[in-house]
Design a protein around this motif. Structure first.
Motif, PDB file in Angstrom:
ATOM      1  N   VAL A 289       0.885  -1.315   0.015  1.00 18.26           N
ATOM      2  CA  VAL A 289      -0.012   0.044  -0.155  1.00 18.26           C
ATOM      3  C   VAL A 289       0.892   1.218   0.093  1.00 18.26           C
ATOM      4  CG1 VAL A 289      -1.986   1.181   1.305  1.00 18.26           C
ATOM      5  CG2 VAL A 289      -1.614  -1.339   1.314  1.00 18.26           C
ATOM      6  N   GLY A 290       0.362   2.240  -0.437  1.00 16.28           N
ATOM      7  CA  GLY A 290       1.298   3.747  -0.742  1.00 16.28           C
ATOM      8  C   GLY A 290       0.170   4.676  -0.732  1.00 16.28           C
ATOM      9  N   LEU A 291       0.855   5.762  -0.011  1.00 15.96           N
ATOM     10  CA  LEU A 291       0.159   7.112   0.063  1.00 15.96           C
ATOM     11  C   LEU A 291       1.246   8.215  -0.385  1.00 15.96           C
ATOM     12  CD1 LEU A 291      -1.806   8.524   3.074  1.00 15.96           C
ATOM     13  CD2 LEU A 291       0.006   9.874   1.846  1.00 15.96           C
ATOM     14  N   ALA A 292       0.894   8.824  -1.461  1.00 15.00           N
ATOM     15  CA  ALA A 292       1.652  10.006  -2.051  1.00 15.00           C
ATOM     16  C   ALA A 292       0.726  11.045  -2.071  1.00 15.00           C
ATOM     17  CB  ALA A 292       1.979   9.368  -3.287  1.00 15.00           C
ATOM     18  N   VAL A 293       1.713  12.415  -1.689  1.00 12.38           N
ATOM     19  CA  VAL A 293       1.242  13.656  -1.728  1.00 12.38           C
ATOM     20  C   VAL A 293       2.353  14.456  -2.683  1.00 12.38           C
ATOM     21  CG1 VAL A 293       0.847  15.721  -0.469  1.00 12.38           C
ATOM     22  CG2 VAL A 293       0.479  13.765   0.762  1.00 12.38           C
ATOM     23  N   PRO A 294       1.892  14.842  -3.872  1.00 14.35           N
ATOM     24  CA  PRO A 294       2.640  15.606  -4.684  1.00 14.35           C
ATOM     25  C   PRO A 294       3.268  16.904  -3.985  1.00 14.35           C
ATOM     26  CG  PRO A 294       0.425  16.024  -5.286  1.00 14.35           C
ATOM     27  CD  PRO A 294       0.468  14.997  -4.097  1.00 14.35           C
ATOM     28  N   LEU A 295       4.513  17.051  -4.439  1.00 13.62           N
ATOM     29  CA  LEU A 295       5.102  18.463  -3.890  1.00 13.62           C
ATOM     30  C   LEU A 295       5.719  19.289  -4.996  1.00 13.62           C
ATOM     31  CD1 LEU A 295       7.282  16.872  -1.096  1.00 13.62           C
ATOM     32  CD2 LEU A 295       4.960  18.058  -0.663  1.00 13.62           C
ATOM     33  N   ALA A 296       5.934  20.281  -4.651  1.00  9.72           N
ATOM     34  CA  ALA A 296       6.665  21.389  -5.848  1.00  9.72           C
ATOM     35  C   ALA A 296       7.559  22.277  -5.043  1.00  9.72           C
ATOM     36  CB  ALA A 296       5.640  22.296  -6.517  1.00  9.72           C
ATOM     37  N   ILE A 297       8.821  21.670  -4.800  1.00  7.18           N
ATOM     38  CA  ILE A 297       9.758  22.092  -3.917  1.00  7.18           C
ATOM     39  C   ILE A 297      11.024  21.621  -4.423  1.00  7.18           C
ATOM     40  CG2 ILE A 297       9.556  20.173  -2.523  1.00  7.18           C
ATOM     41  CD1 ILE A 297      10.375  22.141  -0.330  1.00  7.18           C
ATOM     42  N   ASN A 298      12.159  22.307  -4.329  1.00  7.78           N
ATOM     43  CA  ASN A 298      13.728  21.791  -4.509  1.00  7.78           C
ATOM     44  C   ASN A 298      14.247  22.038  -3.386  1.00  7.78           C
ATOM     45  OD1 ASN A 298      14.690  24.621  -4.747  1.00  7.78           O
ATOM     46  ND2 ASN A 298      13.754  24.825  -6.661  1.00  7.78           N
ATOM     47  N   ALA A 299      15.518  21.478  -3.479  1.00  8.05           N
ATOM     48  CA  ALA A 299      16.647  21.486  -2.365  1.00  8.05           C
ATOM     49  C   ALA A 299      16.876  23.046  -2.091  1.00  8.05           C
ATOM     50  CB  ALA A 299      17.769  20.656  -2.610  1.00  8.05           C
ATOM     51  N   ARG A 300      16.799  24.005  -2.959  1.00  6.32           N
ATOM     52  CA  ARG A 300      17.017  25.360  -2.474  1.00  6.32           C
ATOM     53  C   ARG A 300      15.926  26.072  -1.681  1.00  6.32           C
ATOM     54  NH1 ARG A 300      18.209  24.084  -7.523  1.00  6.32           N
ATOM     55  NH2 ARG A 300      16.516  25.301  -8.444  1.00  6.32           N
ATOM     56  N   ASP A 301      14.786  25.490  -1.679  1.00  3.66           N
ATOM     57  CA  ASP A 301      13.835  26.050  -0.915  1.00  3.66           C
ATOM     58  C   ASP A 301      14.114  26.238   0.632  1.00  3.66           C
ATOM     59  OD1 ASP A 301      11.044  26.319   0.455  1.00  3.66           O
ATOM     60  OD2 ASP A 301      10.283  26.219  -1.505  1.00  3.66           O
ATOM     61  N   PRO A 302      13.943  27.392   1.093  1.00  3.89           N
ATOM     62  CA  PRO A 302      14.040  27.344   2.532  1.00  3.89           C
ATOM     63  C   PRO A 302      13.328  26.569   3.574  1.00  3.89           C
ATOM     64  CG  PRO A 302      13.642  29.534   1.612  1.00  3.89           C
ATOM     65  CD  PRO A 302      13.291  28.673   0.488  1.00  3.89           C
ATOM     66  N   ASP A 303      12.368  25.866   2.929  1.00  2.66           N
ATOM     67  CA  ASP A 303      11.459  24.793   3.653  1.00  2.66           C
ATOM     68  C   ASP A 303      12.132  23.443   3.517  1.00  2.66           C
ATOM     69  OD1 ASP A 303       9.793  26.705   4.721  1.00  2.66           O
ATOM     70  OD2 ASP A 303       8.186  26.385   3.164  1.00  2.66           O
ATOM     71  N   TYR A 304      12.843  23.182   2.486  1.00  2.89           N
ATOM     72  CA  TYR A 304      13.502  22.044   2.408  1.00  2.89           C
ATOM     73  C   TYR A 304      13.926  21.143   3.550  1.00  2.89           C
ATOM     74  CZ  TYR A 304      15.440  17.921   0.052  1.00  2.89           C
ATOM     75  OH  TYR A 304      15.776  16.677  -0.205  1.00  2.89           O
ATOM     76  N   LEU A 305      14.695  21.908   4.134  1.00  4.95           N
ATOM     77  CA  LEU A 305      15.461  21.523   5.271  1.00  4.95           C
ATOM     78  C   LEU A 305      14.593  20.906   6.479  1.00  4.95           C
ATOM     79  CD1 LEU A 305      18.781  21.199   6.271  1.00  4.95           C
ATOM     80  CD2 LEU A 305      18.425  22.937   7.607  1.00  4.95           C
ATOM     81  N   ALA A 306      13.337  21.715   6.714  1.00  2.07           N
ATOM     82  CA  ALA A 306      12.484  21.105   7.628  1.00  2.07           C
ATOM     83  C   ALA A 306      11.921  19.819   7.229  1.00  2.07           C
ATOM     84  CB  ALA A 306      11.435  22.193   7.771  1.00  2.07           C
ATOM     85  N   LEU A 307      11.469  19.627   5.775  1.00  2.00           N
ATOM     86  CA  LEU A 307      10.924  18.488   5.364  1.00  2.00           C
ATOM     87  C   LEU A 307      11.873  17.217   5.292  1.00  2.00           C
ATOM     88  CD1 LEU A 307       8.866  19.952   2.130  1.00  2.00           C
ATOM     89  CD2 LEU A 307       8.543  19.761   4.734  1.00  2.00           C
TER      90      LEU A 307
END
Length: 477
Positions: A289-307
């Motif tokens: 079973v899989g659950l997926a949520v699409p994301l629009a983000i890259n490693a330069r985004d300030p929020d990436y570290l939190a994720l």
């Protein structure tokens, strides 16, 4: 899998987390009963001296001098993968594969013999958005120069022999057959088909089709090599026992042997996907079973570290809520795993688990609620503290290994991160707050677009066993 989770949590730097791959939680609150005893001691920041430059031919280079061992590790990553195949399925994978199958001056057997004689190791990988050669060699001039000359010839002057292509086709079709019938690959293909509907990320997920592979010619591969495997498409990472001057000469030699080429056309934009529940019937006792949520983000985004820290708290490690809910408390799954999959400026958050087919639907409800609660509330301070120290410990292990350091530089180059990115990595990680993590989740996790998929038999569904694991005779296969 075809892309970046390949066992690592999306960017270990990055070095942050492990991928697929116990503290008790208070039922109903998501709070931890105790983390004090398991907290890790603080780890000091380690800052490798990363030097970066661009060769005359346009290749990006990152270098760390490491004289402790008489070895060098090279990572040559081209910004071309199976998503660039277009109408010619399998083009990137077979082009990369043919680079090992002979140069204009040496056969495949001679290449293998020379690498073996020099004690060198070579591996190649094709993913959706990149193709990589990993090389390890002794750093003594004789061995190093021989290996670099050989790699330069492979990249710049491949022979593209018809008989070698036929052998490679047979090998690659066996790989495709294995992927197409494996439940985990089937599950991920369902998710990619829905989230990236009509996009090359979905249509080229398997790096080819049997029909496409069979139809490829050496002329097509040679043309694609000239177009895609170019100096401007190359990011080169070098770690090992050599000077900056020697590293520059090495990079310049490899870069100059590559075709000039023009930049590849950009991939189309990813369309906004719709939520869906999908099932693929497959005989057996259990479901994947899989659950997926699409994301629009890259490693330069300030929020990436939190994720990336979220992967520790809601991923596959023993202390995570996901692992606790499915394995520790209820004994529902052997291998629950979760993490980020990054594809340039898009990706997805993926949670997947194996489970007795009778509990497939109920487990989806449980995981959906677990994710929704975490996005709404964020982590506790205790969860975040432990997750950050776990990440710090993995970071330290990664930068102390030449091989891992080369992988890290490769990812930094691919994601266009500055050479000083690691210098403040742990400080920025430790500056995260529960509220900041929660806000990052809420900015990027649109749970109204969640896609659920399962692979396995359709059976009568039952409620989940209690949190103590009682009430069910579980079957997974």
């Amino acid at each position: 899998m075809n892309e970046a989770r390949t066992g690592l949590l999306a960017m270990l730097f990055l070095l942050a987390c492990a991928s697929p791959p116990a503290m008790a939680t208070q039922e109903g609150t998501g709070g931890l009963t105790s983390l004090t005893d398991s907290a890790l001691p603080p780890i000091k920041q380690v800052s490798p001296d990363i030097q970066a430059w661009t060769t005359e031919a346009g290749s990006s280079v990152m270098f760390v001098q490491a004289p402790e061992l008489p070895m060098i590790d090279l990572r040559l990553r081209f910004t071309v993968g199976s998503a660039s195949d277009g109408e010619t399925s399998g083009l990137a994978a077979l082009t990369l594969g043919m680079l090992e199958k002979g140069t204009q001056g040496a056969s495949a057997e001679q290449i293998a013999e020379q690498l073996d004689d020099m004690g060198a190791q070579l591996s190649t990988t094709t993913r959706l958005v990149h193709s990589t050669l990993a090389v390890r060699s002794l750093s003594r001039p004789r061995e190093r120069d021989t290996v670099v000359n050989l790699i330069s010839a492979m990249l710049g002057r491949p022979a593209m022999v018809e008989s070698e292509l036929e052998t490679l086709k047979t090998h690659w079709q066996d790989i495709l057959q294995g992927r197409a019938t494996h439940p985990v690959f089937q599950l991920r293909k369902l998710l990619f088909d829905q989230i990236f509907v009509g996009h090359p990320y979905a249509t080229h997920y398997f790096s080819g089709t049997p029909e496409g592979i069979a139809a490829l010619t050496t002329a097509q591969l040679a043309a694609f090599h000239r177009q895609a495997f170019t100096a401007r498409n190359l990011t080169l990472s070098i770690v090992g026992d050599l000077s900056r001057q020697e590293a520059e000469a090495l990079a310049q030699q490899i870069s100059q042997t590559l075709p000039e080429g023009a930049p590849l056309p950009p991939l189309p934009a990813v369309a906004v996907s719709e939520p869906e529940i999908i099932h693929l019937e497959r005989p057996g006792a259990g479901n994947w079973v899989g659950l997926a949520v699409p994301l629009a983000i890259n490693a330069r985004d300030p929020d990436y570290l939190a994720l990336t820290v979220v992967e520790q708290m809601l991923g596959s490690s023993q202390p995570s809520r996901f692992h606790q809910a499915l394995r520790e408390q209820r004994g529902l799954s052997y291998r629950p795993s979760a993490g980020l999959i990054m594809l340039e400026d898009n990706g997805l958050w993926l949670m997947e688990w194996d489970i007795d087919a009778r509990f497939a639907d109920a487990s989806q409800d449980l995981v959906q609620q677990l994710l929704a609660d975490f996005v709404a509330q964020g982590p506790t301070q205790a969860e975040l503290d432990l997750a950050v120290e776990q990440v710090a410990n993995q970071y330290l292990q990664a930068v102390s290994s030449n091989r891992a350091m080369a992988d890290t530089l490769m990812r930094m180059g691919q994601d266009k991160l500055p050479s000083n990115y690691l210098a403040t990595y742990l400080d920025r990680m430790r500056a995260l707050t529960p509220e900041g993590v929660r806000d990052a989740l809420q900015r990027h996790f649109d749970l109204d677009r969640t896609v659920l998929a399962s692979v396995g038999p359709t059976v009568e569904q039952q409620p989940l066993p209690g949190p103590d694991g009682s009430g069910a005779d579980l079957q997974f296969r």
